[in-house]
Design an enzyme around this catalytic site. Structure first.
Site, PDB file in Angstrom:
ATOM      1  N   ILE A 266       0.862  -1.188   0.000  1.00  0.00           N
ATOM      2  CA  ILE A 266       0.000   0.000   0.000  1.00  0.00           C
ATOM      3  C   ILE A 266       0.895   1.234   0.000  1.00  0.00           C
ATOM      4  O   ILE A 266       1.766   1.396   0.872  1.00  0.00           O
ATOM      5  CB  ILE A 266      -0.923   0.011   1.230  1.00  0.00           C
ATOM      6  N   GLU A 309       1.912  -3.587   5.785  1.00  0.00           N
ATOM      7  CA  GLU A 309       0.988  -3.179   4.713  1.00  0.00           C
ATOM      8  C   GLU A 309       1.241  -3.938   3.413  1.00  0.00           C
ATOM      9  O   GLU A 309       0.747  -3.567   2.351  1.00  0.00           O
ATOM     10  CB  GLU A 309       1.123  -1.674   4.454  1.00  0.00           C
TER      11      GLU A 309
END
Length: 398
Positions: A266, A309
């Site tokens: 991300i 992430e």
């Protein structure tokens, strides 16, 4: 228990010669070479042997010893049964062939001599001793003991009534016969009761065991699920990812088919956490994981949370072109979700960078190499401006 069983076996066997030698049943004088004293002496051996067996059962039961190993039970039982049969044969031979050697304890169906000679008193004392010992040592510990107490009492009553009846075919004599029947059947009833109770208990324990197994299986399934899934996103965790990738590498080598791996990150997730807080970051991780799984619908792809992430997608049997197409589908779906991210340097919404590697048939890439190649492609996507898909082949072309 073998002693108790042999005691009842002895009782059952000695009844046979007693009936056959009893005058007036099958012949006027009795069968099997019976003399005038044979039947009454067999009665003495019968009613004296039973309490002796009960006393032996009680005394042996008091011994503090280990159970016999299973391999000894059968020969021990066979030996005790053989001894019991031999004792019955001995009493039969002694009461028939040795009829003239034994003291006379009956004259013309009158056996008051049985009492006055002392033989009857010995038989009565043996039965009385067995009854007293049974009450004193066992005190009605279980159903078997209670029924056995009834049986021994009935036997004692049988002997008492017989001795004081004084003659055959009197009312007391018939009462004694009835008590003999009671004594021979009450323990059988108790054994049936005990076996039935044991069966019911076994059934209940079996049901409990099945229920416990079901509960254990359910608990193991939950434990396996918890150990294999990421607690936040609900998709496979890093541990499960390593297992699945190793398995797919093995199958791919065996089937000579391609295997692809996507590594996703991300974009600017640290700044998202700093701006929106960790709870907001957790919500983003959940939504991105759901988008990835939805994007894999209709494929054999397997999504996992690699760490932080970062996500990973295993794509069995897909070539470079199809792998890049699925990576682009995931990237576009995340961007189209329009999850607000004002602190991002890429744009106003959450985006992902993706690196792809495809192991071609007969390439035999190792586990660590495959992850490293996909990571290199991911790093290239981030270096080139993020929010894009880069295949490892593109790096080689450069």
């Amino acid at each position: 228990m073998l002693i108790l069983a042999c005691t009842y076996l002895y009782t059952g066997l000695i009844i046979i010669p007693h009936i056959l030698t009893f005058p007036g049943v099958f012949s006027d004088t009795g069968l099997l070479g019976a003399g005038n004293q044979s039947a009454v002496w067999l009665w003495v051996f019968w009613h004296g042997g039973f309490p002796i067996g009960i006393i032996a059962y009680l005394l042996v039961d008091q011994l503090d010893r280990q159970e016999d190993p299973p391999q000894r039970v059968i020969p021990l039982a066979a030996g005790m049964v053989t001894v019991t049969i031999l004792i019955v044969l001995l009493w039969y031979v002694l009461s028939t062939m040795g009829n003239d050697w034994l003291p006379a304890i009956i004259e013309k169906n009158n056996y008051s001599i049985l009492l006055t000679s002392g033989v009857g008193a010995v038989v009565w004392l043996l039965n009385c001793s067995a009854f007293i010992l049974l009450i004193w040592l066992r005190r009605g510990k279980n159903v078997l003991t209670l029924w056995l107490t009834v049986a021994v009492f009935a036997f004692l009553l049988d002997v008492t009534v017989t001795l004081f009846a004084g003659a055959r075919y009197s009312l007391g004599w018939y009462t004694a016969r009835l008590n003999s029947l009671v004594a021979a059947t009450v323990v059988i009833c108790s054994i049936i009761y005990e076996v039935n109770k044991l069966y019911i208990r076994l059934v209940k324990q079996h049901v409990q065991l099945v229920e416990s197994q079901d509960e254990l299986r359910s608990a193991n399934e939950k434990l396996t699920k918890l150990s294999n899934l990421d607690g936040l996103t609900g998709i496979p965790n890093r541990r499960r990812f390593d297992e699945m990738l190793a398995r797919e590498l093995h199958e791919s080598a065996g089937k000579n088919s391609p295997l692809s791996l996507l590594m996703l990150d991300i974009d600017c997730f640290k700044t998202y956490n700093d701006h929106y807080g960790h709870l907001g970051g957790d919500a983003v991780l959940k939504r991105v994981a759901l988008i990835i799984e939805d994007s894999l619908t209709g494929t054999t792809g397997i999504a996992a949370r690699y760490g932080g992430e970062e996500f990973a997608v295993i794509l069995p049997r897909l070539d470079v072109e199809h792998t890049q197409r699925i990576g682009e589908r995931i990237r576009a779906a995340v961007e189209a979700e329009q999850i607000l991210h004002k602190a991002s340097i890429v744009g106003n919404f959450i985006t992902v960078s993706i690196g792809a590697f495809t192991m071609l048939p007969a390439q035999n890439t190792e586990f660590e190499e495959m992850v490293a190649f996909a990571d290199q492609a991911l790093y290239s996507s981030k270096s080139d401006g993020r929010n894009r898909v880069t295949a490892f082949d593109q790096l080689l072309n450069r």
